[in-house]
Each structure stands twice: as C-alpha cells, then as structure tokens.
Design an enzyme around this catalytic site. Structure first.
Site, PDB file in Angstrom:
ATOM      1  N   LYS A 119       0.830  -1.217   0.000  1.00  0.00           N
ATOM      2  CA  LYS A 119       0.000   0.000   0.000  1.00  0.00           C
ATOM      3  C   LYS A 119       0.858   1.258   0.000  1.00  0.00           C
ATOM      4  O   LYS A 119       0.613   2.192  -0.749  1.00  0.00           O
ATOM      5  CB  LYS A 119      -0.929   0.041   1.232  1.00  0.00           C
ATOM      6  CG  LYS A 119      -1.892  -1.109   1.337  1.00  0.00           C
ATOM      7  CD  LYS A 119      -2.845  -0.933   2.508  1.00  0.00           C
ATOM      8  CE  LYS A 119      -2.178  -0.884   3.874  1.00  0.00           C
ATOM      9  NZ  LYS A 119      -1.536  -2.147   4.272  1.00  0.00           N
ATOM     10  N   ARG A 160      -9.055   0.734   9.430  1.00  0.00           N
ATOM     11  CA  ARG A 160      -8.504  -0.565   9.832  1.00  0.00           C
ATOM     12  C   ARG A 160      -9.506  -1.383  10.638  1.00  0.00           C
ATOM     13  O   ARG A 160      -9.220  -2.524  10.984  1.00  0.00           O
ATOM     14  CB  ARG A 160      -7.361  -0.248  10.731  1.00  0.00           C
ATOM     15  CG  ARG A 160      -5.960  -0.692  10.654  1.00  0.00           C
ATOM     16  CD  ARG A 160      -5.125  -1.083   9.707  1.00  0.00           C
ATOM     17  NE  ARG A 160      -3.804  -1.425  10.168  1.00  0.00           N
ATOM     18  CZ  ARG A 160      -2.714  -0.751   9.826  1.00  0.00           C
ATOM     19  NH1 ARG A 160      -2.786   0.339   9.133  1.00  0.00           N
ATOM     20  NH2 ARG A 160      -1.550  -1.201  10.192  1.00  0.00           N
ATOM     21  N   ARG A 186      11.716  -5.742   4.812  1.00  0.00           N
ATOM     22  CA  ARG A 186      11.543  -4.307   4.532  1.00  0.00           C
ATOM     23  C   ARG A 186      12.543  -3.457   5.309  1.00  0.00           C
ATOM     24  O   ARG A 186      12.765  -3.649   6.499  1.00  0.00           O
ATOM     25  CB  ARG A 186      10.110  -3.902   4.901  1.00  0.00           C
ATOM     26  CG  ARG A 186       9.817  -2.430   4.731  1.00  0.00           C
ATOM     27  CD  ARG A 186       8.341  -2.168   4.614  1.00  0.00           C
ATOM     28  NE  ARG A 186       7.575  -2.553   5.793  1.00  0.00           N
ATOM     29  CZ  ARG A 186       6.245  -2.493   5.855  1.00  0.00           C
ATOM     30  NH1 ARG A 186       5.544  -2.095   4.812  1.00  0.00           N
ATOM     31  NH2 ARG A 186       5.614  -2.868   6.957  1.00  0.00           N
ATOM     32  N   ARG A 210      11.721  -1.157  10.804  1.00  0.00           N
ATOM     33  CA  ARG A 210      10.694  -0.788  11.780  1.00  0.00           C
ATOM     34  C   ARG A 210      10.651  -1.836  12.885  1.00  0.00           C
ATOM     35  O   ARG A 210      10.696  -3.032  12.603  1.00  0.00           O
ATOM     36  CB  ARG A 210       9.330  -0.732  11.088  1.00  0.00           C
ATOM     37  CG  ARG A 210       9.115   0.537  10.317  1.00  0.00           C
ATOM     38  CD  ARG A 210       7.873   0.480   9.457  1.00  0.00           C
ATOM     39  NE  ARG A 210       6.697  -0.075  10.119  1.00  0.00           N
ATOM     40  CZ  ARG A 210       5.492  -0.117   9.564  1.00  0.00           C
ATOM     41  NH1 ARG A 210       5.304   0.370   8.347  1.00  0.00           N
ATOM     42  NH2 ARG A 210       4.472  -0.632  10.209  1.00  0.00           N
ATOM     43  N   ARG A 246       0.421  -8.500  14.298  1.00  0.00           N
ATOM     44  CA  ARG A 246      -0.221  -7.577  13.355  1.00  0.00           C
ATOM     45  C   ARG A 246      -1.134  -8.339  12.393  1.00  0.00           C
ATOM     46  O   ARG A 246      -2.187  -7.857  12.018  1.00  0.00           O
ATOM     47  CB  ARG A 246       0.844  -6.796  12.569  1.00  0.00           C
ATOM     48  CG  ARG A 246       1.559  -5.773  13.454  1.00  0.00           C
ATOM     49  CD  ARG A 246       2.785  -5.207  12.793  1.00  0.00           C
ATOM     50  NE  ARG A 246       2.498  -4.417  11.613  1.00  0.00           N
ATOM     51  CZ  ARG A 246       3.383  -4.151  10.649  1.00  0.00           C
ATOM     52  NH1 ARG A 246       4.606  -4.637  10.726  1.00  0.00           N
ATOM     53  NH2 ARG A 246       3.051  -3.416   9.629  1.00  0.00           N
TER      54      ARG A 246
HETATM   55  P1  AMP Z   1       1.231   0.635   9.371  1.00  0.00           P
HETATM   56  O1  AMP Z   1       2.441   1.449   9.095  1.00  0.00           O
HETATM   57  O2  AMP Z   1       0.030   1.082   8.574  1.00  0.00           O
HETATM   58  O3  AMP Z   1       1.467  -0.852   9.246  1.00  0.00           O
HETATM   59  O4  AMP Z   1       0.849   0.907  10.909  1.00  0.00           O
HETATM   60  C1  AMP Z   1       1.741   0.621  11.967  1.00  0.00           C
HETATM   61  C2  AMP Z   1       0.975   0.511  13.272  1.00  0.00           C
HETATM   62  O5  AMP Z   1       0.313   1.751  13.549  1.00  0.00           O
HETATM   63  C3  AMP Z   1      -0.128  -0.534  13.282  1.00  0.00           C
HETATM   64  O6  AMP Z   1       0.358  -1.824  13.590  1.00  0.00           O
HETATM   65  C4  AMP Z   1      -1.035   0.016  14.372  1.00  0.00           C
HETATM   66  O7  AMP Z   1      -0.478  -0.221  15.666  1.00  0.00           O
HETATM   67  C5  AMP Z   1      -0.956   1.511  14.128  1.00  0.00           C
HETATM   68  N1  AMP Z   1      -1.985   1.958  13.160  1.00  0.00           N
HETATM   69  C6  AMP Z   1      -1.783   2.452  11.905  1.00  0.00           C
HETATM   70  N2  AMP Z   1      -2.947   2.767  11.311  1.00  0.00           N
HETATM   71  C7  AMP Z   1      -3.922   2.452  12.203  1.00  0.00           C
HETATM   72  C8  AMP Z   1      -5.333   2.521  12.186  1.00  0.00           C
HETATM   73  N3  AMP Z   1      -6.005   2.965  11.102  1.00  0.00           N
HETATM   74  N4  AMP Z   1      -6.015   2.115  13.287  1.00  0.00           N
HETATM   75  C9  AMP Z   1      -5.368   1.677  14.382  1.00  0.00           C
HETATM   76  N5  AMP Z   1      -4.039   1.559  14.479  1.00  0.00           N
HETATM   77  C10 AMP Z   1      -3.308   1.948  13.389  1.00  0.00           C
END
Ligand code: AMP
Length: 237
Positions: free
Chosen positions: A23, A98, A139, A172, A183
């Site tokens: 994404k 999400r 990554r 990360r 996750r």
């Molecule tokens: P991402 O970079 O999108 O994989 O997000 C990293 C982390 O941020 C996720 O594992 C969640 O802990 C938090 N996070 C990101 N977007 C959301 C969302 N829309 N709702 C809740 N937690 C989020």
C-alpha cells in the site's frame, strides 16, 4: 503513457490490503502521478511517537506489540488531516480504515460533507501470507527520504545504505517476525471485515499484489480510473 495528465479531481482513494501488501509503495507512486497527498495513519502515528507527543506516547506500546491504536484517537487524527488544504482535490488513505468502526466513522464523515465530496473509491491489494512475511521482514526504510527497500526483493546497491542519500537504512521495530504475527492476527480479525464493507458498497476493485511493482501500479491506476468512470481517458495515468 508518459506525459498524460492525471485525473483532474481524483477525490478520496482508499488503498486496502494486509501489512506488507504494498500500500505504501503504491500510494507514494500515486501521490507523485496524481499530485494528491498520501495519508498514512501509520506514518502519522510514527511521527507522533518520534516527537513524543501525547498521542505518540499513548500509541507507542500498542504499536510496539502489533496491536491497533484506539479508533477514537485515529479517527480524530484523520479528521484533522483531511481538513488540511492539500486534501481539496483528493487524497490516498493508506492503512485507514482498519476497523469497521473506523469505516463507519469515515462513511458518516462523508455523509456530513456530501454536497462537496466526490465519492470514495477503494482498491484492495491482494497477496498471499507467505509473500507478506517475506516482504515485511525484509523491509528496510531510509529515515531521510522514506524510500522503501527490501533485502530480498529490492535491495539497495550497497547493503544497508540508501541509494539516494547514503543514509543507513532502518527496520521498523514492528516489522520483526514476532510482532508481525500479532499484526496479522489484528488484520484477520479486525481489518479483513473492512474489505467486505467496501466491496458491499460498490466503487471497489481488487488487484493482484504478487506482480512486479510497476504492474501493480498500472492495475491500481486502471481500476481507479474505471471506478471514477474515466477508463480510457488517456493511458494508465
Ligand atoms: P502501518 O504502518 O500502517 O502498518 O501501521 C503501523 C501501526 O500503527 C499498526 O500496527 C497500528 O499499531 C498503528 N496503526 C496504523 N494505522 C492504524 C489505524 N487505522 N487504526 C489503528 N491503528 C493503526
């Protein structure tokens, strides 16, 4: 086709898919091609963690464990971001919504603004669990230019170093294998139903995320154009 103009009003675009589906990579390309911002809730949250804001401190331990941050916190963060001037022509939401609660909040947000809003369109990037694990654990990100690499699939020329600015690449904390499993659990139970929510609403398409990045991008753009009723309006861009 190079040189084609982007959509004049791309409107709100959702990129859906599991962590590691691509994404972020697709959103960055779309942002450059269509000149609309990428809104990644993960990036905004990480920025808050780095700046040690109140929001960042509330989110950090949840993110470190691979759990989702609370809906109300994330929804109000998104409301603030969507109110900014650069969102007027459209934007790409990446990693949001999400949960079904977030999706319903977003639906209500659009209903309140119906008069001036182009309807939202959503594309889901599909990918197998094996590919996800390879992508996420491989990554690496440049902390300076945010370019994303993969040690297996798209390595930098020099191991661990960004090709663009020579910075040391970082992983990360939540991309480590044990956190990725958490996750994925959160994704299966909370986020997968969001895909059905948008599929049921129509204005929804899926692309095969196993293909090379450029092919995925071409398919994403084709689907977005189709959903906007502008298919064939001049090349893939
Ligand atoms: P991402 O970079 O999108 O994989 O997000 C990293 C982390 O941020 C996720 O594992 C969640 O802990 C938090 N996070 C990101 N977007 C959301 C969302 N829309 N709702 C809740 N937690 C989020």
């Amino acid at each position: 086709m190079a040189g084609e103009s982007p959509l004049s009003a791309p409107g709100p675009v959702l990129l859906l898919g599991a962590p590691g589906a691509g994404k972020g990579t697709q959103a960055k390309q779309l942002m450059a091609a269509w000149m609309i911002p990428q809104i990644s809730t993960g990036d905004i949250l990480r920025g808050n963690v780095a700046r040690q804001t109140q929001l960042g401190m509330a989110a950090k331990s949840l993110m470190d464990r691979g759990d989702l941050v609370g809906d109300d916190l994330v929804n109000s963060m998104v409301a603030d971001r969507l109110a900014q001037a650069d969102c007027v022509r459209g934007y790409i939401l990446d990693g949001y919504p999400r949960t079904l609660q977030q999706a319903r909040w977003l639906d209500a947000h659009f209903q309140n603004k119906q008069a001036e809003t182009i309807p939202l369109i959503a594309v889901n990037i599909r990918i197998s669990y094996t590919s996800l694990m390879r992508r996420i654990t491989g990554r690496r990100t440049c902390p300076v230019c945010q370019r994303i690499y993969n040690v297996h699939l798209q390595p930098p020329v020099q191991d661990g170093i960004c090709d663009v600015d020579g910075a040391t690449l970082t992983q990360r904390a939540d991309d480590k294998e044990e956190v990725v499993a958490e996750r994925m659990k959160a994704y299966d139970s909370l986020t997968a139903p969001v895909i059905d929510h948008y599929r049921a609403q129509g204005r929804f398409a899926e692309v095969d995320g196993e293909q090379p990045v450029e092919k995925v991008f071409a398919d994403v753009v084709t689907q977005l154009r189709r959903l906007r009723g502008q298919a064939g309006a001049g090349g893939v861009r």
